[in-house]
Design a protein around this motif. Structure first.
Motif, PDB file in Angstrom:
ATOM      1  N   GLY A  41      46.887  40.217  -2.591  1.00  0.00           N
ATOM      2  CA  GLY A  41      46.829  40.044  -1.131  1.00  0.00           C
ATOM      3  C   GLY A  41      46.712  38.584  -0.750  1.00  0.00           C
ATOM      4  O   GLY A  41      47.333  38.123   0.220  1.00  0.00           O
ATOM      5  N   TRP A  42      45.936  37.850  -1.529  1.00  0.00           N
ATOM      6  CA  TRP A  42      45.735  36.412  -1.275  1.00  0.00           C
ATOM      7  C   TRP A  42      47.038  35.638  -1.395  1.00  0.00           C
ATOM      8  O   TRP A  42      47.347  34.809  -0.529  1.00  0.00           O
ATOM      9  CB  TRP A  42      44.680  35.892  -2.239  1.00  0.00           C
ATOM     10  CG  TRP A  42      44.556  34.415  -2.335  1.00  0.00           C
ATOM     11  CD1 TRP A  42      44.147  33.557  -1.345  1.00  0.00           C
ATOM     12  CD2 TRP A  42      44.840  33.604  -3.473  1.00  0.00           C
ATOM     13  NE1 TRP A  42      44.149  32.257  -1.827  1.00  0.00           N
ATOM     14  CE2 TRP A  42      44.569  32.268  -3.138  1.00  0.00           C
ATOM     15  CE3 TRP A  42      45.278  33.885  -4.768  1.00  0.00           C
ATOM     16  CZ2 TRP A  42      44.733  31.218  -4.021  1.00  0.00           C
ATOM     17  CZ3 TRP A  42      45.440  32.840  -5.652  1.00  0.00           C
ATOM     18  CH2 TRP A  42      45.170  31.521  -5.283  1.00  0.00           C
ATOM     19  N   VAL A  43      47.838  35.895  -2.442  1.00  0.00           N
ATOM     20  CA  VAL A  43      49.079  35.132  -2.581  1.00  0.00           C
ATOM     21  C   VAL A  43      50.046  35.450  -1.442  1.00  0.00           C
ATOM     22  O   VAL A  43      50.792  34.576  -1.010  1.00  0.00           O
ATOM     23  CB  VAL A  43      49.771  35.302  -3.956  1.00  0.00           C
ATOM     24  CG1 VAL A  43      48.908  34.757  -5.067  1.00  0.00           C
ATOM     25  CG2 VAL A  43      50.191  36.714  -4.230  1.00  0.00           C
ATOM     26  N   ILE A  44      49.999  36.667  -0.933  1.00  0.00           N
ATOM     27  CA  ILE A  44      50.834  37.011   0.222  1.00  0.00           C
ATOM     28  C   ILE A  44      50.333  36.274   1.461  1.00  0.00           C
ATOM     29  O   ILE A  44      51.118  35.697   2.219  1.00  0.00           O
ATOM     30  CB  ILE A  44      50.861  38.535   0.446  1.00  0.00           C
ATOM     31  CG1 ILE A  44      51.620  39.215  -0.696  1.00  0.00           C
ATOM     32  CG2 ILE A  44      51.480  38.880   1.798  1.00  0.00           C
ATOM     33  CD1 ILE A  44      51.505  40.721  -0.716  1.00  0.00           C
ATOM     34  N   ALA A  45      49.016  36.269   1.663  1.00  0.00           N
ATOM     35  CA  ALA A  45      48.433  35.593   2.831  1.00  0.00           C
ATOM     36  C   ALA A  45      48.674  34.087   2.786  1.00  0.00           C
ATOM     37  O   ALA A  45      48.800  33.446   3.836  1.00  0.00           O
ATOM     38  CB  ALA A  45      46.937  35.900   2.917  1.00  0.00           C
ATOM     39  N   LYS A  46      48.742  33.521   1.574  1.00  0.00           N
ATOM     40  CA  LYS A  46      48.980  32.078   1.443  1.00  0.00           C
ATOM     41  C   LYS A  46      50.358  31.666   1.954  1.00  0.00           C
ATOM     42  O   LYS A  46      50.582  30.501   2.241  1.00  0.00           O
ATOM     43  CB  LYS A  46      48.827  31.642  -0.013  1.00  0.00           C
ATOM     44  CG  LYS A  46      47.389  31.492  -0.453  1.00  0.00           C
ATOM     45  CD  LYS A  46      47.268  31.056  -1.892  1.00  0.00           C
ATOM     46  CE  LYS A  46      47.840  29.709  -2.176  1.00  0.00           C
ATOM     47  NZ  LYS A  46      47.107  28.572  -1.643  1.00  0.00           N
ATOM     48  N   ARG A  47      51.264  32.601   2.099  1.00  0.00           N
ATOM     49  CA  ARG A  47      52.585  32.263   2.648  1.00  0.00           C
ATOM     50  C   ARG A  47      52.454  31.712   4.057  1.00  0.00           C
ATOM     51  O   ARG A  47      53.161  30.787   4.443  1.00  0.00           O
ATOM     52  CB  ARG A  47      53.483  33.498   2.668  1.00  0.00           C
ATOM     53  CG  ARG A  47      53.882  33.993   1.291  1.00  0.00           C
ATOM     54  CD  ARG A  47      54.646  35.284   1.412  1.00  0.00           C
ATOM     55  NE  ARG A  47      55.068  35.795   0.120  1.00  0.00           N
ATOM     56  CZ  ARG A  47      55.616  36.982  -0.057  1.00  0.00           C
ATOM     57  NH1 ARG A  47      55.801  37.791   0.992  1.00  0.00           N
ATOM     58  NH2 ARG A  47      55.971  37.377  -1.262  1.00  0.00           N
ATOM     59  N   THR A  51      46.527  26.790   2.795  1.00  0.00           N
ATOM     60  CA  THR A  51      45.208  26.257   2.461  1.00  0.00           C
ATOM     61  C   THR A  51      44.182  27.359   2.188  1.00  0.00           C
ATOM     62  O   THR A  51      43.060  27.068   1.785  1.00  0.00           O
ATOM     63  CB  THR A  51      44.673  25.357   3.590  1.00  0.00           C
ATOM     64  OG1 THR A  51      44.472  26.151   4.763  1.00  0.00           O
ATOM     65  CG2 THR A  51      45.635  24.214   3.877  1.00  0.00           C
ATOM     66  N   LEU A  52      44.543  28.612   2.395  1.00  0.00           N
ATOM     67  CA  LEU A  52      43.631  29.740   2.203  1.00  0.00           C
ATOM     68  C   LEU A  52      43.222  29.845   0.732  1.00  0.00           C
ATOM     69  O   LEU A  52      44.071  29.836  -0.158  1.00  0.00           O
ATOM     70  CB  LEU A  52      44.309  31.041   2.646  1.00  0.00           C
ATOM     71  CG  LEU A  52      43.477  32.317   2.551  1.00  0.00           C
ATOM     72  CD1 LEU A  52      42.294  32.260   3.513  1.00  0.00           C
ATOM     73  CD2 LEU A  52      44.349  33.532   2.843  1.00  0.00           C
ATOM     74  N   ASP A  59      36.364  37.134   0.862  1.00  0.00           N
ATOM     75  CA  ASP A  59      35.158  37.237   1.691  1.00  0.00           C
ATOM     76  C   ASP A  59      35.458  37.725   3.103  1.00  0.00           C
ATOM     77  O   ASP A  59      34.578  38.271   3.765  1.00  0.00           O
ATOM     78  CB  ASP A  59      34.442  35.885   1.783  1.00  0.00           C
ATOM     79  CG  ASP A  59      33.754  35.502   0.483  1.00  0.00           C
ATOM     80  OD1 ASP A  59      33.561  36.384  -0.383  1.00  0.00           O
ATOM     81  OD2 ASP A  59      33.418  34.314   0.328  1.00  0.00           O
ATOM     82  N   SER A  60      36.681  37.527   3.568  1.00  0.00           N
ATOM     83  CA  SER A  60      37.006  37.875   4.954  1.00  0.00           C
ATOM     84  C   SER A  60      37.624  39.265   5.105  1.00  0.00           C
ATOM     85  O   SER A  60      37.846  39.714   6.222  1.00  0.00           O
ATOM     86  CB  SER A  60      37.971  36.839   5.545  1.00  0.00           C
ATOM     87  OG  SER A  60      39.246  36.949   4.914  1.00  0.00           O
ATOM     88  N   LYS A  61      37.892  39.939   4.002  1.00  0.00           N
ATOM     89  CA  LYS A  61      38.591  41.229   4.054  1.00  0.00           C
ATOM     90  C   LYS A  61      37.743  42.349   3.476  1.00  0.00           C
ATOM     91  O   LYS A  61      37.035  42.159   2.489  1.00  0.00           O
ATOM     92  CB  LYS A  61      39.891  41.172   3.222  1.00  0.00           C
ATOM     93  CG  LYS A  61      40.901  40.158   3.685  1.00  0.00           C
ATOM     94  CD  LYS A  61      41.620  40.653   4.895  1.00  0.00           C
ATOM     95  CE  LYS A  61      42.709  39.697   5.322  1.00  0.00           C
ATOM     96  NZ  LYS A  61      43.514  40.235   6.392  1.00  0.00           N
ATOM     97  N   THR A  62      37.839  43.522   4.099  1.00  0.00           N
ATOM     98  CA  THR A  62      37.296  44.718   3.461  1.00  0.00           C
ATOM     99  C   THR A  62      38.340  45.180   2.443  1.00  0.00           C
ATOM    100  O   THR A  62      39.508  44.755   2.499  1.00  0.00           O
ATOM    101  CB  THR A  62      37.062  45.850   4.469  1.00  0.00           C
ATOM    102  OG1 THR A  62      38.318  46.285   5.001  1.00  0.00           O
ATOM    103  CG2 THR A  62      36.126  45.407   5.598  1.00  0.00           C
TER     104      THR A  62
END
Length: 88
Positions: A41-47, A51-52, A59-62
Motif C-alpha cells: 500500500g505504501w509503494v502505491i501511495a508513494k506515487r 516523501t511518504l 501509522d495513518s491507516k487502519t
C-alpha cells in the motif's frame, strides 16, 4: 491478487525489501501478511506523495484502509466481522 498486476516490478521489490517478505508469502497462511500489505500500500501511495514514509503510511491507516487501498474490499469486509466476533 489483482493489485499486483498494477505494480511495477521495482515497486514489488521495494515492498518486499521493506517488509522482509516475498509476495509469495501472501498465499501461505503461516506467514504474517500485514507488514507486506502495508508495504505494498505504501509503494502505491508513494506515487502521489514521494516523501511518504513506510512508518507514516502504516501509522495513518487502519488495516481495513490498507486493504481498500490495495483494492481488496472483499477482504476488508471479512476483517470487520471477524473482529466483531472476537469482541473488538
Amino acid at each position: 491478487m489483482n493489485f499486483l498486476d498494477d505494480l511495477k516490478a521495482n515497486e514489488v521489490a521495494i515492498a518486499e525489501r521493506k517488509a522482509g517478505l516475498s509476495v509469495t508469502t501472501l498465499e501461505d497462511p503461516n506467514y504474517p501478511v500485514a507488514p507486506l500489505l502495508i508495504a505494498l500500500g505504501w509503494v502505491i501511495a508513494k506515487r502521489s506523495d514521494p516523501t511518504l514514509t513506510y512508518e507514516a503510511y502504516g501509522d495513518s491507516k487502519t488495516f481495513t484502509e490498507v486493504l481498500k487501498d490495495l483494492g481488496l474490499e472483499e477482504e476488508a469486509e471479512e476483517v470487520k466481522p471477524a473482529a466483531r466476533k472476537r469482541g473488538k
